[in-house]
Design an enzyme around this catalytic site. Sequence first.
Site, PDB file in Angstrom:
ATOM      1  N   HIS A  99       8.403  -1.901   1.030  1.00  0.00           N
ATOM      2  CA  HIS A  99       9.085  -3.003   1.695  1.00  0.00           C
ATOM      3  C   HIS A  99       8.993  -2.910   3.213  1.00  0.00           C
ATOM      4  O   HIS A  99       9.144  -3.917   3.907  1.00  0.00           O
ATOM      5  CB  HIS A  99      10.530  -3.091   1.220  1.00  0.00           C
ATOM      6  CG  HIS A  99      10.660  -3.713  -0.128  1.00  0.00           C
ATOM      7  ND1 HIS A  99      11.409  -4.838  -0.362  1.00  0.00           N
ATOM      8  CD2 HIS A  99      10.101  -3.395  -1.319  1.00  0.00           C
ATOM      9  CE1 HIS A  99      11.320  -5.180  -1.644  1.00  0.00           C
ATOM     10  NE2 HIS A  99      10.536  -4.308  -2.237  1.00  0.00           N
ATOM     11  N   HIS A 267       4.789  -0.949  -9.978  1.00  0.00           N
ATOM     12  CA  HIS A 267       5.765  -1.018 -11.065  1.00  0.00           C
ATOM     13  C   HIS A 267       5.568   0.072 -12.100  1.00  0.00           C
ATOM     14  O   HIS A 267       6.233   0.064 -13.139  1.00  0.00           O
ATOM     15  CB  HIS A 267       5.709  -2.404 -11.716  1.00  0.00           C
ATOM     16  CG  HIS A 267       6.186  -3.498 -10.821  1.00  0.00           C
ATOM     17  ND1 HIS A 267       6.032  -4.839 -11.116  1.00  0.00           N
ATOM     18  CD2 HIS A 267       6.812  -3.453  -9.619  1.00  0.00           C
ATOM     19  CE1 HIS A 267       6.555  -5.564 -10.143  1.00  0.00           C
ATOM     20  NE2 HIS A 267       7.031  -4.750  -9.221  1.00  0.00           N
TER      21      HIS A 267
END
Length: 724
Positions: A99, A267
Amino acid sequence: MDGNDIPAGGKCPVMHGGMTSTQNSVTSWWPNALNLDILHQQDTKTKPFGPDYDYREELKKLDVEALKNDLRALMNDSQDWWPADWGSYVGMFARVAWHAAGSYRLADGRGGAGTGNQRFAPLNSWPDNANTDKGRRLLWPIKKKYGNKVSWADLMILAGTIAYEVAGLKTFGFGFGREDIWHPEKDIYWGAEKEWLAPSDSRYGDVADPATMENPLAAVQMGLIYVNPEGVNGQPDPLKTAAQIRETFARMAMNDEETAALTAGGHTIGKSHGNGSADNLSAAPEGADVEFQGIGWLNTNGRGIGRDQVVSGIEGAWTKNPTQWDMGWFEMLFGYDWELKKSPAGAFQWEPIGLRPEDMPADVEDASIRTVPIMTDADMAMKMDPAYNAICQRFMADPAYFSETFARGWFKLTHRDMGPKARYIGPDVPAEDLIWQDPVPAGPTHYDIGGLKSKIAASGLSVSDLVSTAWDSARTYRGSDMRGGANGARIRLAPQKDWDGNEPERLARVLAVLEPLAAEAGASVADTIVLAGNVGVELAAKAAGHDIAVPFTPGRGDATDAQTDAESFDALEPVHDGYRNWLKQDYAVPAEELLLDRTQLLGLTAHEMVVLLGGMRALGTNHGGTKHGVFTDREGQLTTDFFSNLTDMVYTWHPVGNGLYEIRDRRTGAVRWTASRVDLVIGSNSILRAYAEIYAQDDGTEPFLKAFTAAWAKVMDADRFDVK
């Protein structure tokens, strides 16, 4: 007044909000005034260190292996105040790094992890960054230990890289060298929306066509890093989401294969959190009261930790072994059919049909409890979109290839905004030169600089030819991601040689003269172009009666077509340049605002902008040879005429349409000169006029020559990281 007295009426002795409110600011009174704040970002006053502090020198003192060992230990050192999922923080720190880096966008090079900006608003409080504040607090003991020898920017990205290493991935490498900022970046446009996660329609011409997203934006909604995990505007449809992913990741400088690898690998570890209601969360860090000490999103109803966290609203892990690097994401996504469900927080998520018990991940706190894995709409897009599906099939057939592709993609994601490889520091910098690093070979330094200057001066090229070509070569530099600039002489390669802003016919004519001179002298073309610009400035000063020497450092190299990712360089094409008084077309944004944007990317201050613009007008470097702003009868000479005539009240100024103006003699009404908005803003804006008046004064010539020469050299050397 003694100690018991209070002001009459019990009034507080200071203005309420006076230190922080913008209610009475200049821009609130005069909202159309040109706001120069973009040029005053990261002022030296914001930095806590003295002028002698050098982060690159501090890094030499860092025990890199000790730091990495401390990070490895942290990955499995669960803290009571914020317990780790399954006793491991690998998912947490991969997300912090992702992020931080994932806000990068190719269009203007802004965003990204290179400055540690995740510590400040708005990024520290974006909805998509929920709980990254906890990750930074978990890193604090390590930052405290190593102090100024490692920046927050480097530490956050290294933590994410170590997280993948601990999970079992063979990482591609790591480069230190990101220096922290100490103030929010107000120069980044994140979108015009006034609410978080507002429907994305407003930033698209047509939300069904992702290519119509407003430039330079990359994320689909305000407050997101890239796409909405629930689907377009929160409505699941994997094929529509796939289209948004493709456009968004392209704007992050990623191709389809890199996008699929990053999605799958991102993920493979960790989980999403949505076991509760977001309505119960406290304010984001920037809006929290003082007792929260910069921590936000705390659950005010219940534990709010462990299995009871709420972040994205989606709840569950993607794989059965969420702390291990493996092929579990592919096995789960392609091993099951999936149906749409809702999380406890009410978010859309996909859950497997006919789930086998052995594929159920353990609860984050109690291994005896098994949970249901999930997929987001972005995950489903990798299965449903034909192109992404084909890439995933290749990965499944060759797990080693997938791991290598992800490792390289992760390295690119986390280093893309660092600029040339010359800025990388440390023992883990990969030896391989990657095309997205814009590699430039070292150039020669031992040649007769004085002899080459003499031949350039005698070449028959005009001052305008010399200065304009050097400026066009250097002006592509942008400090946002350290791309562009004169090093490499890519102005002679596609796509730059054909850009309208570079006047291809004039450019080809000038290069046809300079390239043989470079070859004869044994110099690079890149050096020769810059040296030619310096010669032009020096000749213009001499013509005005002044002997000056523009600083020059040799050693620039010449890049080849094979070293140039032409497609990614398209984003650097100038479509406006106030310094050469040029707009490719009419824009909704005023020309003077575009000038500020270009100036900020070049790393120039307001007074450097003023002195360069006025000097270049005198040199006659306008695009296409226009005379707008050339307030002198001595064009081609380096004089202060632009400033003295701009500030002379013998003239009046009259708009004639299309952003152009006539400068008329106040007594006769005769048109003396013409001008653009960027010319006249130097005289109309009170701050810029104050700078212009310095050079318009009778004693302004010496300060002007000194300031112009320094600013010119700064632009020419902006990308010389090999000598900084």
